[in-house]
Write a protein that holds these residues in place. Structure first.
Motif, PDB file in Angstrom:
ATOM      1  N   ASP A   8      12.527 -50.855 -40.225  1.00  0.00           N
ATOM      2  CA  ASP A   8      11.798 -51.848 -39.417  1.00  0.00           C
ATOM      3  C   ASP A   8      12.369 -53.244 -39.636  1.00  0.00           C
ATOM      4  O   ASP A   8      12.521 -54.029 -38.687  1.00  0.00           O
ATOM      5  CB  ASP A   8      10.313 -51.850 -39.785  1.00  0.00           C
ATOM      6  CG  ASP A   8       9.559 -50.660 -39.204  1.00  0.00           C
ATOM      7  OD1 ASP A   8      10.146 -49.940 -38.361  1.00  0.00           O
ATOM      8  OD2 ASP A   8       8.394 -50.459 -39.588  1.00  0.00           O
ATOM      9  N   GLY A   9      12.672 -53.562 -40.907  1.00  0.00           N
ATOM     10  CA  GLY A   9      13.232 -54.875 -41.218  1.00  0.00           C
ATOM     11  C   GLY A   9      14.592 -55.085 -40.588  1.00  0.00           C
ATOM     12  O   GLY A   9      14.893 -56.174 -40.069  1.00  0.00           O
ATOM     13  N   VAL A  10      15.414 -54.045 -40.615  1.00  0.00           N
ATOM     14  CA  VAL A  10      16.735 -54.143 -39.987  1.00  0.00           C
ATOM     15  C   VAL A  10      16.588 -54.298 -38.480  1.00  0.00           C
ATOM     16  O   VAL A  10      17.298 -55.102 -37.842  1.00  0.00           O
ATOM     17  CB  VAL A  10      17.597 -52.903 -40.328  1.00  0.00           C
ATOM     18  CG1 VAL A  10      18.905 -52.933 -39.549  1.00  0.00           C
ATOM     19  CG2 VAL A  10      17.868 -52.837 -41.832  1.00  0.00           C
ATOM     20  N   ASN A  11      15.673 -53.552 -37.884  1.00  0.00           N
ATOM     21  CA  ASN A  11      15.442 -53.679 -36.436  1.00  0.00           C
ATOM     22  C   ASN A  11      14.943 -55.074 -36.069  1.00  0.00           C
ATOM     23  O   ASN A  11      15.308 -55.611 -35.013  1.00  0.00           O
ATOM     24  CB  ASN A  11      14.444 -52.620 -35.972  1.00  0.00           C
ATOM     25  CG  ASN A  11      15.095 -51.264 -35.755  1.00  0.00           C
ATOM     26  OD1 ASN A  11      16.200 -51.172 -35.227  1.00  0.00           O
ATOM     27  ND2 ASN A  11      14.426 -50.205 -36.173  1.00  0.00           N
ATOM     28  N   GLN A  12      14.108 -55.660 -36.940  1.00  0.00           N
ATOM     29  CA  GLN A  12      13.638 -57.017 -36.679  1.00  0.00           C
ATOM     30  C   GLN A  12      14.799 -58.009 -36.728  1.00  0.00           C
ATOM     31  O   GLN A  12      14.886 -58.928 -35.911  1.00  0.00           O
ATOM     32  CB  GLN A  12      12.569 -57.413 -37.709  1.00  0.00           C
ATOM     33  CG  GLN A  12      11.933 -58.776 -37.454  1.00  0.00           C
ATOM     34  CD  GLN A  12      11.223 -58.846 -36.114  1.00  0.00           C
ATOM     35  OE1 GLN A  12      10.355 -58.026 -35.821  1.00  0.00           O
ATOM     36  NE2 GLN A  12      11.600 -59.814 -35.277  1.00  0.00           N
ATOM     37  N   TYR A  13      15.693 -57.822 -37.679  1.00  0.00           N
ATOM     38  CA  TYR A  13      16.884 -58.677 -37.740  1.00  0.00           C
ATOM     39  C   TYR A  13      17.699 -58.534 -36.454  1.00  0.00           C
ATOM     40  O   TYR A  13      18.172 -59.537 -35.890  1.00  0.00           O
ATOM     41  CB  TYR A  13      17.750 -58.300 -38.949  1.00  0.00           C
ATOM     42  CG  TYR A  13      19.175 -58.770 -38.806  1.00  0.00           C
ATOM     43  CD1 TYR A  13      19.508 -60.104 -39.007  1.00  0.00           C
ATOM     44  CD2 TYR A  13      20.193 -57.883 -38.415  1.00  0.00           C
ATOM     45  CE1 TYR A  13      20.816 -60.549 -38.836  1.00  0.00           C
ATOM     46  CE2 TYR A  13      21.497 -58.305 -38.246  1.00  0.00           C
ATOM     47  CZ  TYR A  13      21.807 -59.643 -38.453  1.00  0.00           C
ATOM     48  OH  TYR A  13      23.095 -60.083 -38.270  1.00  0.00           O
ATOM     49  N   ILE A  14      17.863 -57.295 -35.967  1.00  0.00           N
ATOM     50  CA  ILE A  14      18.631 -57.053 -34.745  1.00  0.00           C
ATOM     51  C   ILE A  14      17.984 -57.762 -33.558  1.00  0.00           C
ATOM     52  O   ILE A  14      18.667 -58.418 -32.758  1.00  0.00           O
ATOM     53  CB  ILE A  14      18.769 -55.538 -34.490  1.00  0.00           C
ATOM     54  CG1 ILE A  14      19.694 -54.907 -35.525  1.00  0.00           C
ATOM     55  CG2 ILE A  14      19.280 -55.274 -33.069  1.00  0.00           C
ATOM     56  CD1 ILE A  14      19.733 -53.389 -35.485  1.00  0.00           C
ATOM     57  N   ARG A  15      16.652 -57.636 -33.454  1.00  0.00           N
ATOM     58  CA  ARG A  15      15.957 -58.295 -32.337  1.00  0.00           C
ATOM     59  C   ARG A  15      16.136 -59.816 -32.394  1.00  0.00           C
ATOM     60  O   ARG A  15      16.365 -60.459 -31.360  1.00  0.00           O
ATOM     61  CB  ARG A  15      14.468 -57.927 -32.348  1.00  0.00           C
ATOM     62  CG  ARG A  15      14.181 -56.502 -31.911  1.00  0.00           C
ATOM     63  CD  ARG A  15      12.699 -56.262 -31.669  1.00  0.00           C
ATOM     64  NE  ARG A  15      11.931 -56.346 -32.902  1.00  0.00           N
ATOM     65  CZ  ARG A  15      11.709 -55.314 -33.716  1.00  0.00           C
ATOM     66  NH1 ARG A  15      12.214 -54.124 -33.417  1.00  0.00           N
ATOM     67  NH2 ARG A  15      10.986 -55.468 -34.812  1.00  0.00           N
ATOM     68  N   ASN A  16      16.025 -60.367 -33.571  1.00  0.00           N
ATOM     69  CA  ASN A  16      16.205 -61.814 -33.720  1.00  0.00           C
ATOM     70  C   ASN A  16      17.627 -62.226 -33.368  1.00  0.00           C
ATOM     71  O   ASN A  16      17.851 -63.259 -32.718  1.00  0.00           O
ATOM     72  CB  ASN A  16      15.884 -62.251 -35.153  1.00  0.00           C
ATOM     73  CG  ASN A  16      14.407 -62.123 -35.478  1.00  0.00           C
ATOM     74  OD1 ASN A  16      13.565 -62.066 -34.582  1.00  0.00           O
ATOM     75  ND2 ASN A  16      14.068 -62.072 -36.758  1.00  0.00           N
ATOM     76  N   HIS A  17      18.589 -61.421 -33.814  1.00  0.00           N
ATOM     77  CA  HIS A  17      19.999 -61.713 -33.506  1.00  0.00           C
ATOM     78  C   HIS A  17      20.255 -61.636 -32.004  1.00  0.00           C
ATOM     79  O   HIS A  17      20.939 -62.501 -31.426  1.00  0.00           O
ATOM     80  CB  HIS A  17      20.891 -60.718 -34.251  1.00  0.00           C
ATOM     81  CG  HIS A  17      22.338 -60.833 -33.901  1.00  0.00           C
ATOM     82  ND1 HIS A  17      23.137 -61.893 -34.308  1.00  0.00           N
ATOM     83  CD2 HIS A  17      23.153 -60.012 -33.156  1.00  0.00           C
ATOM     84  CE1 HIS A  17      24.364 -61.720 -33.851  1.00  0.00           C
ATOM     85  NE2 HIS A  17      24.399 -60.583 -33.143  1.00  0.00           N
ATOM     86  N   GLN A  18      19.701 -60.603 -31.379  1.00  0.00           N
ATOM     87  CA  GLN A  18      19.881 -60.463 -29.925  1.00  0.00           C
ATOM     88  C   GLN A  18      19.253 -61.636 -29.183  1.00  0.00           C
ATOM     89  O   GLN A  18      19.841 -62.203 -28.251  1.00  0.00           O
ATOM     90  CB  GLN A  18      19.262 -59.142 -29.462  1.00  0.00           C
ATOM     91  CG  GLN A  18      20.016 -57.905 -29.920  1.00  0.00           C
ATOM     92  CD  GLN A  18      19.250 -56.620 -29.655  1.00  0.00           C
ATOM     93  OE1 GLN A  18      18.015 -56.604 -29.684  1.00  0.00           O
ATOM     94  NE2 GLN A  18      19.967 -55.524 -29.410  1.00  0.00           N
ATOM     95  N   LYS A  19      18.055 -62.012 -29.582  1.00  0.00           N
ATOM     96  CA  LYS A  19      17.353 -63.111 -28.939  1.00  0.00           C
ATOM     97  C   LYS A  19      18.126 -64.412 -29.082  1.00  0.00           C
ATOM     98  O   LYS A  19      18.333 -65.148 -28.088  1.00  0.00           O
ATOM     99  CB  LYS A  19      15.955 -63.256 -29.555  1.00  0.00           C
ATOM    100  CG  LYS A  19      15.126 -64.384 -28.966  1.00  0.00           C
ATOM    101  CD  LYS A  19      13.763 -64.454 -29.639  1.00  0.00           C
ATOM    102  CE  LYS A  19      12.946 -65.629 -29.102  1.00  0.00           C
ATOM    103  NZ  LYS A  19      11.620 -65.712 -29.798  1.00  0.00           N
ATOM    104  N   ASP A  20      18.565 -64.719 -30.311  1.00  0.00           N
ATOM    105  CA  ASP A  20      19.293 -65.969 -30.554  1.00  0.00           C
ATOM    106  C   ASP A  20      20.597 -65.999 -29.779  1.00  0.00           C
ATOM    107  O   ASP A  20      20.971 -67.038 -29.195  1.00  0.00           O
ATOM    108  CB  ASP A  20      19.584 -66.130 -32.055  1.00  0.00           C
ATOM    109  CG  ASP A  20      18.329 -66.370 -32.866  1.00  0.00           C
ATOM    110  OD1 ASP A  20      17.290 -66.725 -32.264  1.00  0.00           O
ATOM    111  OD2 ASP A  20      18.382 -66.191 -34.101  1.00  0.00           O
ATOM    112  N   THR A  21      21.295 -64.867 -29.745  1.00  0.00           N
ATOM    113  CA  THR A  21      22.575 -64.807 -29.029  1.00  0.00           C
ATOM    114  C   THR A  21      22.375 -65.000 -27.535  1.00  0.00           C
ATOM    115  O   THR A  21      23.132 -65.739 -26.871  1.00  0.00           O
ATOM    116  CB  THR A  21      23.273 -63.460 -29.301  1.00  0.00           C
ATOM    117  OG1 THR A  21      23.443 -63.277 -30.702  1.00  0.00           O
ATOM    118  CG2 THR A  21      24.638 -63.405 -28.620  1.00  0.00           C
ATOM    119  N   LEU A  22      21.351 -64.360 -26.975  1.00  0.00           N
ATOM    120  CA  LEU A  22      21.099 -64.488 -25.538  1.00  0.00           C
ATOM    121  C   LEU A  22      20.673 -65.902 -25.168  1.00  0.00           C
ATOM    122  O   LEU A  22      21.006 -66.411 -24.086  1.00  0.00           O
ATOM    123  CB  LEU A  22      20.028 -63.480 -25.106  1.00  0.00           C
ATOM    124  CG  LEU A  22      20.468 -62.008 -25.097  1.00  0.00           C
ATOM    125  CD1 LEU A  22      19.277 -61.105 -24.840  1.00  0.00           C
ATOM    126  CD2 LEU A  22      21.548 -61.771 -24.044  1.00  0.00           C
TER     127      LEU A  22
END
Length: 633
Positions: A379-393
């Motif tokens: 879950d923590g890794v997925n949250q990092y991925i979501r944050n990374h995707q959001k920031d990049t977009l």
């Protein structure tokens, strides 16, 4: 946990508040209490496989009639063995006179174990002999009904020598040096005192002996007996007791170290070491089950009155955090959430270690108890991925090509089950070399998942005690997959100090963190630190336990947790391992954040909840230094 350790025992208690005929009519069986006791014990099977026992008391039996029954077993499946023994008492009745199975009065008068007060115990023998005599419940017998005592518990006392001396001073001569015997005899002594004081009082009032017997039964002050008995106890405990007349209690230590849950209504009073057992066996909602307060006893009088009485002043609550990490079943909703949070809180450390390269990282866990923490880590890794995707977009969406966008949106952790615990292999070969080779095959692995010399494998364990299984089995097995790096992650902090309240972790030399600190001191020419701690520990053992401090903390003081973790990685890496090995541990701060109600962390921090703990850790160090493999209490 890759290193299997023995741990907490389990208790189960049922008091039927209605006549047995009530349960026969409502639930269709006179065996309602026994059936529920079986369920409570089976649902806590994780808490002990070295033996089990049950005891029951029948209320208001005529003189000359048996009213206490007890049976204990050390069979491989002790709970099933016990209840098969009990069930056999009804076979002839069911076959030849089945109508008597509906006659609760006849059953109570003629068949053992049909009683209103029932107790069960599951045993893990952390120390001492595994024999039927060591199995709970323990029974103290007397012809006076109110002097009979049955106890079972999940407890260890650190000051057995002191308690034994007190029994000698009372004129007793205990048959062995064990905390179970001292607890039984201490409560039994003050139960005798209470009986005698009441007898003398009622005799002065002119009552005859038969009347006195009934008045004593009505007026036993169980809370006062427990106050006098537990006054000098130093340890962690949840103890269940029954007096011959039917009075009963469940008591919990002042720091709440050992767990105890209860529920009651107008039909039943029930208690157990784990909340889900009560929920499942009786279909009770989470919110309706309470904890017994630290330093208090749940007392059930023969007449059915229920009260919560303080017998010791509660201290700071330091409930065992290992219950949350490993021991208790994860089916408790609070424990499930806490274990997930323990995994989630490791995410930052793990991502830094793999340099945020999720494309070349495989996440797995070491079965079976680390699974829930693993879910939290993912879950923590997925949250990092979501944050990374959001920031990049938000910042680069105009600059991304279609290929880069597809790659960004397809980011996901590579989750695989790589370590597979195989059937339990019997290491029947006596030669050490052959035995080690057999141990190495306790785990198997899934081949073909890792990209050779390219992927990093992150394997989550819930705790690392000795590191033996990691070295002899797991790391050897997964290194065959040819990862570039193996990262072993512990959802618990470094285990540095002995436990003395019920867990089989009482010797300094069995902790890989201690071994790491000793090796670092030796390598850096700091052997004098070891000698100084040894001398301080020896001197401390001459002091009253209340004045003793934990000198073993000085062994770890020169080093950061990261230095010790790096040395642990060296220790657990078997010869011939090709992959780089790293070890990551949970921090104490994150442990307390994840388990806010269970902050007992003495095996990690060295901060013991009772004075006896400091004496035990210093004694354990002295034993280690002198090559003495005995436990320290």
């Amino acid at each position: 946990m890759s290193d299997q350790i023995k741990h907490e025992c389990g208790i189960a208690f049922i008091r039927l508040l209605k006549p047995l005929s009530y349960y026969q009519q409502k639930y269709g069986t006179a065996l309602y209490g026994l059936n529920k006791l079986y369920l409570l014990m089976e649902k806590q099977h994780n808490r002990g496989q070295d033996g089990a026992g049950i005891a029951t008391i029948k209320l208001d039996m005529k003189p000359g009639s048996r009213y206490i029954s007890r049976y204990r077993s050390m069979a491989s499946n002790a709970v099933a063995d016990i209840f098969e023994y009990v069930q056999n008492k009804f076979v002839d009745i069911q076959e030849n006179t089945p109508e008597l199975m509906q006659d609760t009065e006849w059953l109570k008068n003629n068949v053992s174990f049909i009683g209103e007060v029932l107790m069960g115990h599951l045993r893990y023998g952390t120390h001492g002999k595994n024999s039927i005599e060591n199995c709970h419940p323990f029974l103290r017998q007397n012809n006076w009904m109110t002097r009979n005592l049955v106890i079972a518990g999940n407890f260890n006392m650190t000051n057995v020598d002191e308690l034994l001396e007190q029994l000698y001073e009372l004129g007793q001569h205990p048959k062995e040096k064990a905390d179970t015997v001292t607890v039984l005899e201490k409560i039994g002594h003050f139960l005798d005192d209470e009986n005698q004081e009441l007898f003398d009082e009622y005799k002065k009032e002119g009552h005859d002996n038969v009347a006195i017997t009934h008045k004593i039964s009505d007026n036993l002050n169980i809370a006062n007996i427990l106050r006098r008995s537990a006054k000098t106890w130093d340890g962690g405990y949840s103890i269940c007791g029954m007096v011959g007349n039917g009075d009963s209690f469940i008591m919990r230590d002042p720091a709440g170290i050992r767990p105890a849950y209860y529920y009651y209504d107008d039909e039943i009073v029930i208690a157990a070491s784990e909340r889900p057992a009560l929920q499942t066996a009786f279909n009770i909602q989470f919110k309706d089950i309470k904890e017994i307060d630290p330093g208090h006893a749940l007392i059930i009088k023969k007449n059915g009155e229920v009260s919560m009485e303080q017998f010791r002043e509660p201290t700071e609550r330091l409930s065992c955090s290992f219950e949350r990490i490993y021991f208790s079943k994860g089916s408790d909703v609070e424990i499930y959430r806490e274990r997930k949070q323990l995994g989630r809180l490791l995410t930052d450390q793990i991502l830094k270690s793999v340099k945020y390269d999720l494309k070349n990282t495989v996440f797995s866990f070491i079965p079976n108890t680390a699974e829930v923490a693993f879910f939290g880590m993912v879950d923590g890794v997925n949250q990092y991925i979501r944050n990374h995707q959001k920031d990049t977009l938000l910042t680069k969406k105009e600059q991304l090509s279609d290929t880069e966008l597809d790659e960004l949106l397809s980011m996901a952790p590579r989750v695989e089950k790589l370590a597979v615990k195989d059937v339990k292999l019997r290491t029947f070969i006596t030669q050490d070399a052959d035995r080690s080779d057999m141990v190495a095959h306790v785990y198997d692995t899934t081949y073909g998942i890792i990209n050779n010399h390219q992927d990093t494998l992150v394997a989550l364990d819930d705790s690392i005690v000795r590191g033996t299984t990691l070295k002899q089995s797991i790391i050897k097995i997964v290194d065959r997959l040819h990862p570039k790096k193996i990262i072993i992650v512990s959802s618990a902090p470094q285990i540095r100090y002995p436990d003395c309240y019920g867990i089989d972790m009482s010797r300094m030399g069995q902790f890989v963190a201690f071994d790491a600190a000793i090796q670092l001191l030796t390598e850096r020419g700091m052997w004098q630190v070891i000698e100084d701690v040894y001398q301080k520990c020896i001197a401390s053992l001459l002091l009253p336990k209340e004045e003793i401090v934990n000198h073993v903390k000085e062994i770890y003081k020169p080093f950061t947790p990261e230095e010790i973790s790096a040395k642990i990685a060296e220790i657990i890496t078997p010869k011939g391992t090709v992959a780089e090995v790293e070890v990551i541990y949970q921090s104490l701060e994150n442990l307390h954040s994840a388990c806010p109600k269970n902050k007992g962390d003495w095996y990690f921090s060295g901060n013991y909840p009772t004075p006896g703990g400091n004496k035990v850790v210093n004694k354990a160090f002295v034993n280690w230094k002198e090559g003495n493999n005995q436990r320290a209490y």
